[in-house]
Write a protein that holds these residues in place. Structure first.
Motif, PDB file in Angstrom:
ATOM      1  N   HIS A 447       0.796  -1.234   0.000  1.00 24.82           N
ATOM      2  CA  HIS A 447       0.000   0.000   0.000  1.00 24.82           C
ATOM      3  C   HIS A 447       0.825   1.279   0.000  1.00 24.82           C
ATOM      4  N   LEU A 448       2.110   1.200   0.276  1.00 26.58           N
ATOM      5  CA  LEU A 448       2.949   2.397   0.269  1.00 26.58           C
ATOM      6  C   LEU A 448       3.265   2.784  -1.171  1.00 26.58           C
ATOM      7  N   PRO A 449       2.962   4.020  -1.599  1.00 24.60           N
ATOM      8  CA  PRO A 449       3.246   4.415  -2.985  1.00 24.60           C
ATOM      9  C   PRO A 449       4.732   4.272  -3.299  1.00 24.60           C
ATOM     10  N   PRO A 450       5.105   3.467  -4.282  1.00 25.91           N
ATOM     11  CA  PRO A 450       6.525   3.248  -4.587  1.00 25.91           C
ATOM     12  C   PRO A 450       7.143   4.428  -5.341  1.00 25.91           C
ATOM     13  N   ASP A 451       8.477   4.502  -5.293  1.00 25.57           N
ATOM     14  CA  ASP A 451       9.174   5.590  -5.986  1.00 25.57           C
ATOM     15  C   ASP A 451       8.910   5.584  -7.485  1.00 25.57           C
ATOM     16  N   ARG A 452       8.811   4.394  -8.061  1.00 24.71           N
ATOM     17  CA  ARG A 452       8.642   4.329  -9.521  1.00 24.71           C
ATOM     18  C   ARG A 452       7.274   4.806  -9.986  1.00 24.71           C
ATOM     19  N   LEU A 453       6.386   5.079  -9.052  1.00 24.00           N
ATOM     20  CA  LEU A 453       5.125   5.725  -9.410  1.00 24.00           C
ATOM     21  C   LEU A 453       5.394   7.083 -10.066  1.00 24.00           C
ATOM     22  N   SER A 455       7.997   7.792 -12.021  1.00 22.70           N
ATOM     23  CA  SER A 455       8.739   7.691 -13.281  1.00 22.70           C
ATOM     24  C   SER A 455       7.936   7.108 -14.435  1.00 22.70           C
ATOM     25  N   ILE A 456       6.833   6.413 -14.132  1.00 18.85           N
ATOM     26  CA  ILE A 456       6.052   5.826 -15.221  1.00 18.85           C
ATOM     27  C   ILE A 456       5.251   6.912 -15.935  1.00 18.85           C
ATOM     28  N   LYS A 457       4.857   6.625 -17.165  1.00 15.03           N
ATOM     29  CA  LYS A 457       4.021   7.546 -17.922  1.00 15.03           C
ATOM     30  C   LYS A 457       2.569   7.323 -17.531  1.00 15.03           C
ATOM     31  N   MET A 458       1.902   8.394 -17.132  1.00 14.23           N
ATOM     32  CA  MET A 458       0.485   8.316 -16.816  1.00 14.23           C
ATOM     33  C   MET A 458      -0.101   9.718 -16.914  1.00 14.23           C
ATOM     34  N   ASP A 459      -1.402   9.783 -16.881  1.00 15.34           N
ATOM     35  CA  ASP A 459      -2.107  11.043 -17.116  1.00 15.34           C
ATOM     36  C   ASP A 459      -2.222  11.855 -15.827  1.00 15.34           C
ATOM     37  N   ALA A 460      -1.071  12.128 -15.218  1.00 12.17           N
ATOM     38  CA  ALA A 460      -1.029  12.956 -14.009  1.00 12.17           C
ATOM     39  C   ALA A 460       0.423  13.285 -13.718  1.00 12.17           C
ATOM     40  N   ASP A 461       0.662  14.378 -12.996  1.00 15.53           N
ATOM     41  CA  ASP A 461       2.020  14.767 -12.643  1.00 15.53           C
ATOM     42  C   ASP A 461       2.195  14.907 -11.139  1.00 15.53           C
ATOM     43  N   ILE A 462       1.537  15.915 -10.559  1.00 21.27           N
ATOM     44  CA  ILE A 462       1.801  16.241  -9.166  1.00 21.27           C
ATOM     45  C   ILE A 462       0.905  15.492  -8.188  1.00 21.27           C
ATOM     46  N   SER A 463      -0.126  14.821  -8.669  1.00 17.46           N
ATOM     47  CA  SER A 463      -1.099  14.203  -7.759  1.00 17.46           C
ATOM     48  C   SER A 463      -1.055  12.682  -7.826  1.00 17.46           C
ATOM     49  N   ARG A 464       0.084  12.108  -8.175  1.00 16.88           N
ATOM     50  CA  ARG A 464       0.144  10.668  -8.408  1.00 16.88           C
ATOM     51  C   ARG A 464      -0.098   9.844  -7.138  1.00 16.88           C
ATOM     52  N   LYS A 465       0.447  10.279  -6.035  1.00 15.02           N
ATOM     53  CA  LYS A 465       0.229   9.526  -4.793  1.00 15.02           C
ATOM     54  C   LYS A 465      -1.241   9.557  -4.382  1.00 15.02           C
ATOM     55  N   GLU A 466      -1.892  10.694  -4.618  1.00 14.65           N
ATOM     56  CA  GLU A 466      -3.316  10.793  -4.298  1.00 14.65           C
ATOM     57  C   GLU A 466      -4.129   9.870  -5.201  1.00 14.65           C
ATOM     58  N   ILE A 467      -3.762   9.819  -6.491  1.00 17.63           N
ATOM     59  CA  ILE A 467      -4.445   8.926  -7.430  1.00 17.63           C
ATOM     60  C   ILE A 467      -4.246   7.474  -7.010  1.00 17.63           C
ATOM     61  N   TYR A 468      -3.033   7.142  -6.625  1.00 21.60           N
ATOM     62  CA  TYR A 468      -2.699   5.781  -6.187  1.00 21.60           C
ATOM     63  C   TYR A 468      -3.571   5.366  -5.000  1.00 21.60           C
ATOM     64  N   ARG A 469      -3.654   6.237  -4.010  1.00 23.16           N
ATOM     65  CA  ARG A 469      -4.450   5.911  -2.812  1.00 23.16           C
ATOM     66  C   ARG A 469      -5.946   5.869  -3.139  1.00 23.16           C
ATOM     67  N   ALA A 470      -6.381   6.790  -4.004  1.00 24.07           N
ATOM     68  CA  ALA A 470      -7.800   6.793  -4.382  1.00 24.07           C
ATOM     69  C   ALA A 470      -8.161   5.537  -5.155  1.00 24.07           C
ATOM     70  N   ASP A 471      -7.248   5.080  -6.016  1.00 26.97           N
ATOM     71  CA  ASP A 471      -7.483   3.853  -6.777  1.00 26.97           C
ATOM     72  C   ASP A 471      -7.615   2.651  -5.841  1.00 26.97           C
ATOM     73  N   SER A 472      -6.749   2.590  -4.838  1.00 25.63           N
ATOM     74  CA  SER A 472      -6.815   1.477  -3.881  1.00 25.63           C
ATOM     75  C   SER A 472      -8.133   1.488  -3.111  1.00 25.63           C
ATOM     76  N   LYS A 473      -8.547   2.659  -2.657  1.00 29.27           N
ATOM     77  CA  LYS A 473      -9.811   2.752  -1.905  1.00 29.27           C
ATOM     78  C   LYS A 473     -11.006   2.429  -2.800  1.00 29.27           C
ATOM     79  N   TYR A 474     -10.963   2.926  -4.037  1.00 28.19           N
ATOM     80  CA  TYR A 474     -12.055   2.686  -4.982  1.00 28.19           C
ATOM     81  C   TYR A 474     -12.277   1.190  -5.175  1.00 28.19           C
ATOM     82  N   TRP A 475     -11.177   0.449  -5.419  1.00 32.51           N
ATOM     83  CA  TRP A 475     -11.327  -0.983  -5.664  1.00 32.51           C
ATOM     84  C   TRP A 475     -11.636  -1.753  -4.388  1.00 32.51           C
ATOM     85  N   ASN A 476     -11.135  -1.294  -3.277  1.00 30.44           N
ATOM     86  CA  ASN A 476     -11.470  -1.956  -2.024  1.00 30.44           C
ATOM     87  C   ASN A 476     -12.972  -1.879  -1.759  1.00 30.44           C
ATOM     88  N   ASP A 477     -13.562  -0.705  -2.002  1.00 32.21           N
ATOM     89  CA  ASP A 477     -15.007  -0.550  -1.812  1.00 32.21           C
ATOM     90  C   ASP A 477     -15.793  -1.470  -2.745  1.00 32.21           C
TER      91      ASP A 477
END
Length: 639
Positions: A447-453, A455-477
Motif C-alpha cells: 500500500h505504500l506508494p513506490p518511488d517508480r510511481l 517515473s512511469i508515464k500516466m495522465d497525471a504529474d503532481i497528484s500521483r500519490k493521491e491517485i494511487y491511494r484513491a485507486d486502492s480505496k475505490y477498488w477496495n469498496d
C-alpha cells in the motif's frame, strides 16, 4: 383643385406593423441562438446523485498511449469555438493517415468494415451461436501452437496465426471442477490433465508424482529436489539468511519450473512465485502448475525480452534448468539481470557431478566468470547450489576496467519496453535516483506508494500519490460489495486474472479481504505501462496486447475481471471484441466467472456475444445507480 396629400411611410400603420414583426422575429432568432449555442457553455446544473469515480481514478478508460514525439498544438477546424458559440475563425486541416503503406491502410479499412458489420449484427440480435472446436484443440495455445510458423523459425517464440480461432475450445472428456486450494497443491484430477508425457517420463523417480485412482498425487519433491522442496528451501535460507523469504523477498521467478513444486511450497512462506517454462516435449508442466493453483505462464528465454519489467523480481531461481546462461555473450543472463531487482538474489543449482563431471565444472566456471563481469557478488556456494547478489548501485559497473565485456546498454534504451523487443547483450544500468531499489518489506509495500510511481508515464504529474491511494480505496469498496452481494468467499477462487490492472488496486483489495487467490495482473499495450508499480507493490503481472491470444493453456482461470477494457480495445484497428471474448472463454475454466465493468453501449454487445458462447449473463447496476453510464456484466461458464 385640391393639393395631393403627402404620405409619410415611416408613420404609416403598415410600416409600423412590418417593423414590429421584424423586430420580434430578430428577437426570437437571437434568443434561439443564445439558448442552443451559449447556455450549455455557461450554465451548470447540479444534481444530487451518488458520486461516480473521479475521471483520473481507474477503471474509466485510459487515454491513448502518449506519442513518442511531442504533440503539436491543436489547430481548431470547426465552426464552433470552445465556448460553443459560432465562429468564422477556423482552418480546414489536411486529411492525413499515418500508415506504413497503402496496403496497410486498406487492411485497416476492411477490418473496420468487418467490425462494423459484426456490431450491426449484434445490435440486431443476429449473433450466431459459436461452434465447438475439434477435440484435438483442447490444449491449444494459439501463438505457441502455430504449426505453419514453428516449422521454419524458433518454435519457442510467439508466432500468432493469421486465421484467428472462432470456436469454443472443449474441455477433455470427464473434466471435473478443479480441487480447491490448498488441497490442489498435492493432488489434481487425472482427467483434467490427460496429456501426461511429463509424468510418464518421471513417474518412477522418488518423490515425483504418482497416479492414485482418478488423481495425480504430488509428494512434495521432484528430481530437482530429491529430499523435498521444503528442505531445499531450508537449505537456501541457511546458506543466505539475508534472503528472509516473505519479508525482503516477496516476488520470485522460477525458470524451467517442472511441476512448480518450488513455487507451490514458497506460498506458505509468503512468497508469490511466477513459474515459467517453454512448451516442448514436456509441454504440460505449466498446465500442471496452473491446475495445482500455482502462478504460472508459458514463457522462455530465447530471442526476445520476457514480458516483465526491469527490476521485477526479488529472487530468480534456476534449478537444473535447460538454459545456457553463458551462451551468445551471456545474453540470457543479461536478460535475467534486467529483471532482477537491485540487491536481489539469483540462485542456480546444476546437476550433481555423477557423469560428464568435467563439462559441468566447466559450465560452473564460465558462469562464475560471467557473473563477476556483470558485477554480481557470489554470496555463497554449497555443493551444486550457488547464490549471487546483484549490486545496489552502478559504482561497480562504472569502475570496471576498460574493454571488459559485456558493455553497458545505451542510456536511451527503455528497459520496461518489452512487447516484441529483442534481447540486448549489454548491462542495464540502475536508475540514478535509486527508483526500484528502496522497497519496503512485505506487507507494507502493498500500500505504500513506490518511488517508480513518479517515473512511469500516466495522465497525471503532481497528484500521483493521491491517485494511487484513491485507486486502492475505490477498488477496495467495490470488492467489499462483491464479497457481500455475490459471496466471493464461497466461490473458492484461486487463479484470477485482471485483464486491465492499472495500478493494481483490484489485486490489492483481494489480498486485504483475505481471498485466498493469486492474480495475474495484465497491463495492455493500449494503455500506460504500470508494470513497474505492480511489482514494487509485491504483485505479479505481464504486458499483453488483447488483439492477440494470451500465452496460457485453456481452462486456466476461475475468474476473469475486465474494467474499461472493451471500450478501449474496440477502437483499435484489427481488434474485434468478439475475438477477445472467445479468448476469455478459452482461458476460463468450466464453472468459472467473468466480471466486466464498462460503458452500457459496450455491455449490450458483450451480452449478446456471451449468450452466443453459451455463457449465462446477468446485467447489474454499478454503485452509481441506474442512470450511470457504466454497467456490470456478470457471466458464468457453466459445466
Amino acid at each position: 383643385m385640391k393639393p395631393t396629400p403627402t404620405i409619410d411611410i415611416f408613420t404609416s400603420p403598415n410600416f409600423i406593423k412590418f417593423t414590429a414583426l421584424a423586430l420580434l422575429s430578430l428577437s426570437l432568432l437571437f434568443f434561439t441562438h443564445r439558448f442552443f449555442f451559449s447556455s450549455t457553455a455557461t450554465t451548470t446544473t447540479t444534481f444530487s446523485v451518488p458520486l461516480q469515480p473521479p475521471p483520473h481514478v481507474l477503471p474509466p478508460p485510459l487515454p491513448p498511449p502518449p506519442r513518442r514525439n511531442p504533440v503539436p498544438e491543436v489547430v481548431r477546424t470547426g465552426i464552433v469555438d470552445e465556448t460553443g458559440a459560432m465562429s468564422w475563425n477556423f482552418e480546414v486541416g489536411e486529411f492525413y493517415v499515418e500508415t506504413d503503406s497503402v496496403g496497410e491502410e486498406l487492411d485497416n479499412v476492411i477490418a473496420g468494415d468487418e467490425r462494423d458489420v459484426k456490431k450491426k449484427e449484434r445490435r440486431k440480435g443476429r449473433v450466431v451461436k459459436y461452434k465447438v472446436c475439434e477435440d484435438r484443440l483442447r490444449d491449444y495455445i494459439p501463438c505457441l501452437d502455430n504449426e505453419r510458423e514453428i516449422t521454419r523459425v524458433d518454435k519457442c517464440e510467439r508466432h500468432c496465426p493469421l486465421k484467428v480461432l472462432e470456436c469454443l475450445v472443449p474441455p477433455p472428456k470427464g473434466y471435473k471442477t478443479p480441487i480447491p486450494w490448498p488441497q490442489s497443491r498435492d493432488q489434481v484430477w487425472l482427467r483434467n490433465v490427460p496429456k501426461t508425457p511429463l509424468v510418464e517420463g518421471k513417474r518412477g523417480q522418488k518423490n515425483w508424482v504418482k497416479v492414485k485412482g482418478d488423481k495425480f498425487i504430488f509428494q512434495g519433491g521432484e528430481a530437482k529436489f530429491p529430499n523435498g522442496a521444503d528442505k531445499y528451501l531450508d537449505q537456501i535460507s541457511q546458506m543466505v539468511p539475508e534472503i528472509a523469504f516473505g519479508h525482503h523477498i516477496r516476488v520470485a521467478l522460477d525458470v524451467d519450473c517442472g511441476l512448480a513444486s518450488f513455487g507451490a511450497y514458497l506460498m506458505q512462506r509468503n512468497i508469490t512465485t511466477l513459474s515459467i517454462a517453454l512448451k516442448d516435449v514436456h509441454e504440460n508442466q505449466i498446465q500442471f502448475a496452473l491446475e495445482r493453483g500455482v502462478p504460472a505462464m508459458v514463457a522462455v528465454f530465447a530471442r526476445q525480452r520476457l514480458l516483465y519489467p526491469s527490476q521485477a523480481f526479488d529472487f530468480i531461481h534456476c534449478s537444473r534448468c535447460r538454459v545456457n546462461w553463458t551462451h551468445d555473450d551471456g545474453i540470457l543472463l543479461l536478460e535475467a539481470n534486467r529483471m532482477l531487482r537491485a540487491g536481489g538474489y539469483f540462485a542456480w543449482a546444476v546437476e550433481t557431478l555423477d557423469k560428464d563431471g568435467e563439462i559441468l565444472l566447466e559450465k560452473q566456471k564460465d558462469m562464475e566468470d560471467l557473473a563477476a563481469r556483470i558485477c554480481w557478488e557470489l554470496v555463497k556456494k554449497d555443493g551444486n547450489i550457488a547464490v549471487w547478489r546483484k549490486p545496489l548501485n552502478n559504482s561497480c559497473y562504472i569502475n570496471r576496467a576498460a574493454g571488459v565485456q559485456p558493455p553497458i546498454c545505451d542510456s536511451n534504451d527503455d528497459l520496461d519496453n518489452v512487447w516484441y523487443v529483442g534481447l540486448r547483450a549489454c548491462i542495464a544500468l540502475l536508475p540514478e535516483n535509486s527508483y526500484g531499489v528502496n522497497i519496503t518489506t512485505w506487507p507494507a509495500r502493498l500500500h505504500l506508494p513506490p518511488d517508480r510511481l513518479q517515473s512511469i508515464k500516466m495522465d497525471a504529474d503532481i497528484s500521483r500519490k493521491e491517485i494511487y491511494r484513491a485507486d486502492s480505496k475505490y477498488w477496495n469498496d467495490i470488492i467489499v460489495s462483491y464479497v457481500r452481494a455475490f459471496r466471493w468467499k464461497e466461490m473458492k477462487l484461486r487463479n484470477v486474472m485482471d485483464m486491465r490492472a492499472g495500478l493494481g488496486g483490484f489485486a490489492a483489495a483481494l489480498h486485504d479481504l483475505q481471498i485466498d487467490c493469486w492474480v495475474m495482473n495484465v497491463v495492455p499495450v493500449s494503455g500506460f505501462n504500470t508494470l513497474p508499480v505492480l511489482y514494487d507493490r509485491g504483485l505479479i503481472g505481464v504486458m499483453h496486447d488483447w488483439c492477440e491470444p494470451f500465452d496460457t493453456y485453456p481452462r486456466t482461470y476461475d475468474l476473469l475481471h475486465a474494467a474499461g477494457l472493451f471500450s478501449v480495445e474496440q477502437n483499435r484497428n484489427k481488434c474485434d471484441i468478439s475475438l477477445i471474448m472467445l479468448e476469455m472463454d478459452r482461458m476460463l475454466r468450466p464453472g468459472g466467472h467473468v466480471y466486466i465493468r464498462d460503458l452500457e453501449s459496450v455491455i449490450v454487445e458483450l451480452q449478446e456475444i456471451a449468450i452466443a458462447m453459451g455463457w449465462t449473463p446477468a446485467l447489474h447496476e454499478t454503485g452509481e445507480g441506474p442512470h450511470a453510464s457504466w454497467k456490470i456484466l456478470i457471466c458464468e461458464k457453466r459445466m
